[in-house]
Design an enzyme around this catalytic site. Structure first.
Site, short mmCIF file in Angstrom:
data_model
loop_
_atom_site.label_atom_id
_atom_site.label_comp_id
_atom_site.label_asym_id
_atom_site.label_seq_id
_atom_site.Cartn_x
_atom_site.Cartn_y
_atom_site.Cartn_z
CB VAL A 42 -0.98 0.02 1.20
CG1 VAL A 42 -2.03 -1.06 1.06
CG2 VAL A 42 -0.24 -0.12 2.53
CG HIS A 46 10.23 -2.86 -41.15
ND1 HIS A 46 8.97 -2.86 -40.59
CD2 HIS A 46 10.27 -3.91 -42.02
CE1 HIS A 46 8.26 -3.85 -41.11
NE2 HIS A 46 9.03 -4.51 -41.97
#
Ligand SMILES: Cc1cc2nc3c(=O)[nH]c(=O)nc-3n(C[C@H](O)[C@H](O)[C@H](O)COP(=O)(O)OP(=O)(O)OC[C@H]3O[C@@H](n4cnc5c(N)ncnc54)[C@H](O)[C@@H]3O)c2cc1C
Length: 474
Positions: free
Chosen positions: A265, A440
């Site tokens: 938390v 690419h």
């Protein structure tokens, strides 16, 4: 010079000071490397890597590979993780030695603004230093109502040691640490429920990015309840009964049984044993030590870096602040910690990485935003890797085309975000990103396509009609 704490912040200060010719003592009450190397970044990423390999094995069939199910040897996984930790810790020790940093194991506290007492197992020392840097980091917040026993109710320090793989794990908190451990333990075979009291996981992250990740995690079998709170945890032998209430339970009290509960938390600054009063340093309302852009505290010869100085609690922020503090101590008047953005990487599977403003933050700051998006489903590289789930989202100022934020859910997002940080620091526009030739096939093409999409010019997408004409503002 004296540095308190040998985590990422402290070891960066110490090494840079030594490189600059200063005599440096670095004190840590624990192993060098701090939370990052011993309990945080490094061991969690080793565990997450194991989880990723398991996922690849599980999906190998779709690639035409017959691979037996991964059998998990918990002790060996834990050993792999601790070996990785040791290699990193030894790396820092070697760097200390090579640079002439004196490393002392002990707990430091202030006697005055220039004097420290260091308590060791076998006695204590006094250190007098002209400048002192506080780099004492942060620790998990323990919740009184859910007392940690390290076995069934645990925090991140316990989770990382992998002492046991639970059957049913409750993770309280859908932040970075909660979600990374949810991913680890899910992959290792646990049924995992994440309960988050806020309306989104990764509070503060771009809403669409949080939702995209949430959808993917749910598909992986991680149950997530938002707007939901855990009430009591009742221990019974080796299990824990949790009461849960909120949106996830339809507004009713629900009781569920788990054999492990991870409380994730938040974290608190570590200043309790420093005797800051003797140094004349005041902390802020949350216990953090306020500093200026040169990492100075309100006491001129005392500096502070890293988690102890406040959000975001990230190792790379601590590291850069450490270097700045050292340069300032050495007399560099222009050195300052003043980044356009501090990136954040979350190593779920796929990873999330963000830098700069979310769409919501940009709007709240008064920008008319231009958004460019590229779903991974349209990426050739993603298809070759059988990894088509994810999203790239760019947030820009519609008036100037200036990039304000980059948000990614994708494999290797933690590396892809490097392009975003350079773009933000250098003041790149979406047009700049779209015009740059990207290799690419890679995920980076998705960044280029997202930038082009914002102008209605992406080749690999059916473009939505742009609100402003193509090229406007560029
Ligand atoms: C599970 C987990 C995963 C994380 N993953 C990432 C991640 O992937 N990427 C990322 O950027 N960040 C991550 N973090 C956060 C990161 O670990 C911290 O931001 C980082 O360690 C902060 O560095 P620091 O130098 O400020 O302090 P710390 O690393 O906390 O080091 C502080 C050191 O000070 C010592 N100390 C404290 N008080 C005293 C004293 N009085 N005397 C002597 N020594 C003292 C402590 O023993 C400790 O070694 C993670 C954290 C956790 C818990």
């Amino acid at each position: 010079m004296a540095v308190i704490g040998a985590g990422p912040g402290g070891y960066h200060v110490a090494i840079r000071l030594a490189q600059l010719g200063k005599k440096v003592i670095c004190v840590d009450r624990d192993e060098v490397g701090g939370v990052c190397l011993n309990w945080g970044c490094i061991p969690t990423k080793a565990l997450l890597h194991v989880g990723e390999v398991i996922r690849h094995i599980e999906r190998a069939g779709t690639l035409g590979l017959k691979v037996p199910k991964a059998e998990i040897e918990r002790e060996t996984v834990a050993k792999f993780t601790s070996d990785v930790v040791n290699q990193n810790v030894n790396g820092v020790k070697t760097l200390f030695k090579a640079n002439g940093v004196e490393s002392i194991r002990g707990e430091a506290s202030f006697k005055s603004p220039t004097e420290l007492e260091v308590k060791r197992d076998d006695g204590s020392d006094r250190i007098t230093a002209r400048q002192i840097v506080i780099a004492t980091g942060s620790a998990p917040v323990d919740v009184k109502a859910w007392p940690r026993d390290g076995e069934t109710i645990i925090n991140s320090d316990d989770a990382v040691r992998l002492n046991r793989i639970p059957k049913h794990l409750l993770v309280i908190g859908g932040g970075v640490i909660g979600l990374e451990f949810a991913t680890v333990y899910r992959r290792l075979g646990a049924e995992v429920l994440v309960v988050e009291m806020m309306p989104q996981i990764l509070t503060g992250t771009d809403l669409e990015i949080g939702k995209t990740l949430g959808r993917i995690l749910k598909k992986q079998g991680i149950e997530i309840m938002l707007n939901t709170k855990v009430g009591t945890l009742e221990k019974k032998d080796k299990s824990v009964r949790a009461t849960i209430n909120g949106e996830g339970t339809g507004g009713k009290d629900e009781t569920r049984e788990f054999d492990m509960v991870l409380v994730a938390v938040g974290r608190r600054p570590v200043t309790d044993n420093l005797n800051l009063k003797a140094a004349g340093i005041e902390v802020d309302g949350h216990g953090f030590i306020p500093v200026d852009a040169q990492q100075r505290t309100t006491v001129p010869n005392i500096f502070a870096v890293g988690d102890v100085t406040g959000q975001p609690l990230l190792a790379h922020r601590a590291m850069k602040q450490g270097v700045v503090a050292a340069e300032v101590i050495n007399g560099d008047r222009s050195a300052a910690f003043d980044p356009v953005a501090v990136p954040n990487a979350i190593y779920t599977d796929p990873e999330v990485a963000t830098a700069g403003l979310s769409e919501e933050e940009a709007k709240a700051a008064g920008y008319e935003v231009r958004i460019g998006k590229f779903p991974l489903a349209a990426s050739g590289r993603a298809r070759t890797m059988n990894e088509s789930e994810g999203l790239i989202k760019l947030v820009a100022d519609a008036k100037t085309d200036l990039l304000l934020g980059m948000h990614i859910v994708a494999p290797q997002a933690e590396s892809l975000i490097g392009e975003g940080i350079i773009a933000l620091e250098m003041g790149a526009t979406l047009e700049d990103i779209g015009l740059s030739v990207h290799p690419h096939p890679t995920f980076t093409e998705g960044l280029m396509d997202a930038a082009e999409a914002a102008h209605g010019k992406a080749i690999h997408l059916i473009n939505p009609k742009p609100k402003t004409p193509v090229g406007a503002g560029s």
